[in-house]
Design an enzyme around this catalytic site. Sequence first.
Site, PDB file in Angstrom:
ATOM      1  N   LYS A  18      69.013  38.492   8.090  1.00 49.21           N
ATOM      2  CA  LYS A  18      68.967  37.251   8.872  1.00 49.21           C
ATOM      3  C   LYS A  18      68.907  36.024   7.967  1.00 49.21           C
ATOM      4  O   LYS A  18      69.536  35.010   8.215  1.00 49.21           O
ATOM      5  CB  LYS A  18      67.731  37.306   9.778  1.00 49.21           C
ATOM      6  CG  LYS A  18      67.597  36.123  10.698  1.00 49.21           C
ATOM      7  CD  LYS A  18      66.335  36.249  11.552  1.00 49.21           C
ATOM      8  CE  LYS A  18      66.207  35.081  12.511  1.00 49.21           C
ATOM      9  NZ  LYS A  18      64.905  35.044  13.186  1.00 49.21           N
ATOM     10  N   GLN A  19      68.067  36.082   6.932  1.00 54.11           N
ATOM     11  CA  GLN A  19      67.835  34.911   6.075  1.00 54.11           C
ATOM     12  C   GLN A  19      67.349  35.404   4.721  1.00 54.11           C
ATOM     13  O   GLN A  19      66.957  36.560   4.592  1.00 54.11           O
ATOM     14  CB  GLN A  19      66.791  33.999   6.711  1.00 54.11           C
ATOM     15  CG  GLN A  19      65.408  34.610   6.790  1.00 54.11           C
ATOM     16  CD  GLN A  19      64.535  33.936   7.839  1.00 54.11           C
ATOM     17  OE1 GLN A  19      64.481  34.386   8.976  1.00 54.11           O
ATOM     18  NE2 GLN A  19      63.836  32.890   7.451  1.00 54.11           N
ATOM     19  N   GLU A  75      63.832  38.899   9.470  1.00 54.85           N
ATOM     20  CA  GLU A  75      63.235  39.495  10.681  1.00 54.85           C
ATOM     21  C   GLU A  75      64.122  40.562  11.315  1.00 54.85           C
ATOM     22  O   GLU A  75      63.768  41.103  12.359  1.00 54.85           O
ATOM     23  CB  GLU A  75      62.898  38.392  11.688  1.00 54.85           C
ATOM     24  CG  GLU A  75      61.761  37.493  11.211  1.00 54.85           C
ATOM     25  CD  GLU A  75      61.460  36.345  12.162  1.00 54.85           C
ATOM     26  OE1 GLU A  75      62.336  36.010  12.983  1.00 54.85           O
ATOM     27  OE2 GLU A  75      60.349  35.777  12.070  1.00 54.85           O
ATOM     28  N   TRP A 117      55.303  29.015   8.882  1.00 56.76           N
ATOM     29  CA  TRP A 117      55.372  28.968   7.415  1.00 56.76           C
ATOM     30  C   TRP A 117      56.456  27.995   6.949  1.00 56.76           C
ATOM     31  O   TRP A 117      56.491  27.592   5.799  1.00 56.76           O
ATOM     32  CB  TRP A 117      55.619  30.370   6.822  1.00 56.76           C
ATOM     33  CG  TRP A 117      57.025  30.908   6.996  1.00 56.76           C
ATOM     34  CD1 TRP A 117      57.656  31.116   8.181  1.00 56.76           C
ATOM     35  CD2 TRP A 117      57.955  31.294   5.977  1.00 56.76           C
ATOM     36  NE1 TRP A 117      58.921  31.622   7.960  1.00 56.76           N
ATOM     37  CE2 TRP A 117      59.134  31.748   6.616  1.00 56.76           C
ATOM     38  CE3 TRP A 117      57.922  31.329   4.586  1.00 56.76           C
ATOM     39  CZ2 TRP A 117      60.256  32.214   5.921  1.00 56.76           C
ATOM     40  CZ3 TRP A 117      59.041  31.796   3.897  1.00 56.76           C
ATOM     41  CH2 TRP A 117      60.192  32.226   4.560  1.00 56.76           C
ATOM     42  N   ASP A 118      57.310  27.598   7.868  1.00 48.71           N
ATOM     43  CA  ASP A 118      58.382  26.646   7.564  1.00 48.71           C
ATOM     44  C   ASP A 118      57.820  25.409   6.853  1.00 48.71           C
ATOM     45  O   ASP A 118      58.454  24.838   5.971  1.00 48.71           O
ATOM     46  CB  ASP A 118      59.061  26.161   8.850  1.00 48.71           C
ATOM     47  CG  ASP A 118      59.580  27.274   9.738  1.00 48.71           C
ATOM     48  OD1 ASP A 118      59.025  28.378   9.683  1.00 48.71           O
ATOM     49  OD2 ASP A 118      60.525  27.026  10.502  1.00 48.71           O
TER      50      ASP A 118
END
Length: 743
Positions: free
Chosen positions: A601-602, A494, A363-364
């Site tokens: 995480k992000q 994640e 998906w990046d």
Amino acid sequence: MKNYIKHDPWCIIEEGFHPEFNEVTESLMSLGNGRMGQRGSFEETYSGASLQGNYIAGVWFPDKTKVGWWKNGYPNYFAKVINAINWNGLSIQIDGIELDLATCEIISFWRTLNMKDGTLKRVCTVKMENGHELTIESVRFCSMSHDEAAVLSYSITPLNFAGTAKITAFLDGDVSNKDSNHGEKFWEEVDKEIVGTEAYLTLKTKESPWENVPRFTITSGMHVKLFKAEKVQEVQSLPVRGDKYVGRTFEVDLTTNIKTTVQKYVCNLSSENHAPESQVAVAKKYLNEIAHLGFEVLLGDHKKAWEEKWNHNDIKINGDIAAQQGIRFNIFHLEQTYTGKDARLNIGPKGFTGEKYGGVTYWDTEAYCIPFYLATAPEEVSKNLLVYRHNQLQKAIENASILGFNNGAALYPMVTMNGEECHNEWEITFEEIHRNGAIAYAIYDYINYTGDKSYLKDYGLDVLIGISRFWAQRVNWSEDKKKYVMLGVTGPNEYENNVNNNWYTNYMAQWTLKYTLEALAYVKENGGVKAELNFDEAAETKHWQDIIEKMYFPYDAGRQVFLQQDGFLDKELLAATDIEEHRPINQKWSWDRILRSCFIKQADVLQGMYFHEDDFSKEELERNFDFYEPMTVHESSLSPCVHTILACKLGRIEKADEMYVRTARLDLDDYNNDTEDGLHITSMAGTWMAVVKGFGGMRVKDGELSFNPVLPGSWESYSFRVGFQGVLKEVTVNKDGYEVKDL
Ligand code: BGC
């Protein structure tokens, strides 16, 4: 964190050899041209730590899945872009001793990636075990102007001796992937031929048990020229043949202080672009042409191609050389990885710089890379990235049907090469379904930027309907909540698996349904919906409308923040600064401890607020930023850039600065201690966004381009270029304000 790369505005320089970081340097100094790429390894034999890597875009192998416990729905294989023929190899024996920097005393050493030119150079003087001192000078590039060609010029100058060198120039296909799941090699030999100073090697990927998996044939050809004191030499040479290996050995007299140069002209072809049976003939013709052009002409064409790219996309930063080097490094690698000429290709998280993530699509691409290509390349480049997913729609429908969905519901894979899912960790493969949202969002992003609404009619609506059908089946009605809920998902963060009602995923699902209805209205007025979509307008849109109205979003009324997922507040809420000595937690903590912790995480909720910024007030953003950012450990390279953009929006320039440095020099300074695996190519686009959308405040709304720039503390000024609807614009920002010029 490492700090051995010299700061320079245009070059990545290793001064003095650092064998302990050799694999890091090999990643940093990778070369590519969209069709092929390779790590910056030495040409001659090197017995120290090194990861050789040569890759050809779109050429992959279905490596058998390896899992501890098989679960129904797992894919059978993991498609990976595989290590291909090593084309720059040389073996050099001087008076019977192999030249190998691991066994030499290094007197002086420079390895330089010149980003302006796209060349990798090395100049070093070494003393061999037998006391021979010599200087090596090498230059190589993957041609940007002739994208199936690569060239190497390699010279030796003896400094304190005269003697004999046996130089073997070779093509070596007996290579493997370090990350091969079962230790297998993936190539078999088809053909090899040595004619004079030319050699050709043709390989085919091995047969695999899976139906419909293509087998690829590649041919590499080399033409070798030898020079002494810059004059062509006709010297005796012998052919060398081995398993998946062809070479030519030249015996050369070395004279003190006189340079001997080997030039290798190479072509790398694949069956993606040439019929296998004619590949060798095509290679011969192509090689002949490029060898005839010669090194200087090819280098000139290559430099010109780079000049054009830089003319369009350079970012200049004055007053902070580390930031300048960082941003050019990111732009350079993005340009080398994807040129947008071919809708079958995409952007692997490591590009051509290493094996991790298998070179496959995530998906990046949609969430991070498309904005970069929209602003820095012609429209077709980002369109090709969208068409790539359109071409894989059928596979996404099959993928969803394997999991039990029907009626054309499409679940795009988390990782893929040909549209089939290749990831096999249940919490990601089955649950990290937010990827579908990013793919829908990219369609919106493209149309918003380019104004090309016709994309909806030909391609976009098909994908949006498939994705919307998936969301409509993936939610379920909760009698308890009297709302639609989405259970058992993994959000972008994640470090949480199998959660219920991830706010981001629910938001993206609801947004996709709304956008699909808008797209539908447009397509109905402009030609009508394709019959093959079997779209039951009345029933499907009614159901979607109901979900849009009754979707559940976890919320904390006390703090007035969106909750990342149900139950988030049961966690012990700590700040990342409370656990400094435990970071990175993904290397220091058990998975169990990570999952139970609050650490993020992000960007997750904040990713959604970034995508849909107009849906939220500044105060809402502020409250959510202040709640989530302190818990974020930024252990995905995709994280700091989104936070830079949001911090800029909130006027938190110091925070934006702190986040920016992490993203811009992530690989150059090896922040996460993983650059040796390859570079974080997709997050490099995030770094670009951090400058242009963050500091530059660029936005496109209702067909209007606007800027709202701020100047980071340590910069004197900066400028960037973006193309918008056919006009190249330059934005310059300094202490006195900013200026936008049409070029
Ligand atoms: C991130 C994902 C990303 C993947 C590939 C992971 O670490 O969490 O969001 O898609 O890396 O870059």
